[in-house]
Write a protein that holds these residues in place. Structure first.
Motif, short mmCIF file in Angstrom:
data_model
loop_
_atom_site.label_atom_id
_atom_site.label_comp_id
_atom_site.label_asym_id
_atom_site.label_seq_id
_atom_site.Cartn_x
_atom_site.Cartn_y
_atom_site.Cartn_z
N SER A 152 0.80 -1.32 0.03
CA SER A 152 -0.01 0.06 -0.05
C SER A 152 0.92 1.62 -0.19
O SER A 152 0.70 2.08 -0.70
N ILE A 153 2.03 0.78 0.15
CA ILE A 153 3.40 2.44 0.80
C ILE A 153 3.18 2.84 -1.19
O ILE A 153 3.04 3.79 -1.24
N ALA A 154 2.88 1.81 -2.15
CA ALA A 154 2.46 2.87 -3.65
C ALA A 154 1.41 4.21 -3.39
O ALA A 154 2.22 4.77 -4.35
N GLN A 155 0.86 4.16 -2.94
CA GLN A 155 -0.50 5.45 -2.91
C GLN A 155 0.62 6.40 -2.43
O GLN A 155 -0.57 7.26 -1.90
N LYS A 156 1.58 6.37 -1.45
CA LYS A 156 1.93 6.98 -0.07
C LYS A 156 2.91 7.56 -0.41
O LYS A 156 3.54 9.21 -0.12
N LEU A 157 3.72 7.70 -1.49
CA LEU A 157 5.23 7.79 -1.94
C LEU A 157 5.52 8.09 -3.11
O LEU A 157 5.59 7.24 -3.54
N THR A 158 6.43 8.85 -3.50
CA THR A 158 7.31 8.09 -5.06
C THR A 158 8.74 7.79 -4.59
O THR A 158 9.69 8.79 -3.57
N CYS A 159 9.38 7.14 -5.58
CA CYS A 159 10.47 7.09 -5.20
C CYS A 159 11.42 7.44 -6.23
O CYS A 159 10.69 7.46 -7.52
N ILE A 160 12.55 8.20 -6.13
CA ILE A 160 13.38 8.53 -7.24
C ILE A 160 14.82 7.69 -6.88
O ILE A 160 14.95 7.47 -6.20
N TRP A 161 15.57 7.26 -8.65
CA TRP A 161 15.67 5.95 -8.45
C TRP A 161 17.76 6.93 -9.12
O TRP A 161 17.64 6.98 -9.49
N ILE A 162 18.27 7.05 -8.66
CA ILE A 162 19.48 7.12 -9.30
C ILE A 162 20.54 6.00 -9.99
O ILE A 162 21.03 5.19 -8.81
N GLY A 163 20.23 5.00 -10.94
CA GLY A 163 20.70 4.16 -10.91
C GLY A 163 20.44 3.44 -12.67
O GLY A 163 19.35 4.59 -13.18
N GLY A 164 20.88 2.50 -13.31
CA GLY A 164 20.48 2.16 -14.26
C GLY A 164 21.28 2.53 -15.38
O GLY A 164 21.26 3.63 -15.83
N GLY A 165 21.21 2.23 -16.60
CA GLY A 165 22.22 2.45 -17.52
C GLY A 165 21.53 3.10 -18.27
O GLY A 165 19.76 3.58 -18.36
N ALA A 166 21.88 3.69 -19.26
CA ALA A 166 21.19 4.74 -20.40
C ALA A 166 20.39 4.36 -21.36
O ALA A 166 20.40 3.01 -21.78
N TYR A 167 18.91 4.71 -22.10
CA TYR A 167 17.95 4.31 -22.68
C TYR A 167 18.68 4.26 -23.92
O TYR A 167 19.14 5.83 -24.58
N PRO A 168 18.16 3.51 -25.27
CA PRO A 168 16.93 2.29 -24.73
C PRO A 168 17.57 1.67 -24.18
O PRO A 168 16.46 0.58 -24.15
#
Length: 319
Positions: A152-168
């Motif tokens: 249920s926390i999906a309705q309560k917060l926003t996650c910001i992530w520094i991570g993952g490779g370049a798209y696509p």
């Protein structure tokens, strides 16, 4: 608070609650981002989760991050209770369950880390209307654990992530490499997610001369920031990169910057990708949309930090 003496106030309704999840002892840029957040009056800084960074650089990386966090808080005269230890290991899979530190993450049950428990508790608070953001500057282990145990926390917060490779296409990226299962879990969840991938956060470059000129002279805090970064530049891990000794990447600072001054045209909404074991992306047309940044305002991020650090040092010098 630290910023009570600023000559400007944040308009009512514009402040937000903030949790940072950081592998702060992994590299020298995390302390810059953490201190930037702690010096910013827009944020009600609720706490900081100490994240692991695998076992290659240290066999007890989360504990190293926790110790470093408490050192930063001590330097700033803030309570050590703001630091919360996260999971000490990445997620593994056994019998269909995700496990860390020998404990399975199970919906409706207590999560395996104090950091994940703290995220859940803060997300479920009902005594505030301020929105909650969780900025993850390392692996997504604790964010994944929190969501698994309390969806249920999906309705309560926003996650910001520094991570993952370049798209696509994606590909190797350090934060992702330290817990691929956690990233896969978050991408396939319903958590609101803003992603700042490697090609974007790598653009926040600063010269060593600029840091000496604008940071080192800003009291005890500025000296600590400069000296720990200069020392880190001589480690084998840093020597193995393309760094020349003249510059550094403050790659975690965009997580703070986009909350202070988001860009209307610096991102796109796209379907959250799947992530293969080799860290490349797959198209997942049934996934929700996430915000993926393709640029950030480096000038604003850096100059705002330099100004706040200088004001902090100025105030400390008059006490």
């Amino acid at each position: 608070m630290i910023y009570d003496e600023y000559d400007y106030k944040i308009p009512e309704g514009k402040r937000i609650r903030l949790i940072i999840d950081s592998d702060v002892k992994n590299e020298a840029d995390d302390p810059y981002a953490i201190i930037h957040a702690l010096l910013s009056p827009k944020f009600d800084n609720r706490g900081i989760v100490a994240a692991h960074f695998g076992s290659v650089r240290s066999p007890h990386s989360m504990q190293d991050s926790d110790t470093e966090l408490k050192h930063i808080l001590q330097l700033m005269g803030l309570p050590e209770g703001l630091a919360h230890p996260g999971a000490s290991k990445p997620l593994t899979q056994r019998n269909g369950q995700l496990i860390t530190d020998g404990v399975a993450a199970v919906p409706g049950q207590k999560p395996p880390s104090d950091g994940a428990r703290f995220i859940i508790e803060e997300a479920l608070r009902e005594d505030t209307k301020e929105p909650l953001y969780v900025v993850c500057m390392g692996p997504l282990t604790d964010m994944a654990l929190a969501w698994i145990c309390e969806p249920s926390i999906a309705q309560k917060l926003t996650c910001i992530w520094i991570g993952g490779g370049a798209y696509p296409y994606g590909g190797f990226e350090y934060n992702l490499s330290n817990d691929i299962l956690a990233a896969q879990t978050v991408m396939h969840s319903d958590l609101p997610l803003w992603q700042i991938p490697r090609d974007v956060y790598s653009e926040v470059l600063v010269s060593m001369a600029e840091l000496q000129y604008k940071v080192k002279g800003c009291g005890i805090l500025g000296r600590y920031l400069f000296e720990q970064l200069e020392q880190c530049s001589h480690t084998p891990a840093s020597m193995a990169t393309n760094r020349t000794g003249e510059f550094w990447c403050l790659g975690d600072s965009p997580g703070i910057g986009v909350l202070l001054a988001d860009q209307l045209f610096g991102y796109e909404w796209r379907k959250a990708p799947g992530i293969r074991p080799d860290m490349t992306y797959t198209e997942e047309p049934d996934n929700r949309e996430i915000k993926v940044y393709h640029r950030v305002n480096s000038r604003y991020i850096l100059e705002d930090f330099f100004a706040k650090l200088a004001l902090y040092a100025q105030r400390q010098g008059t006490k």
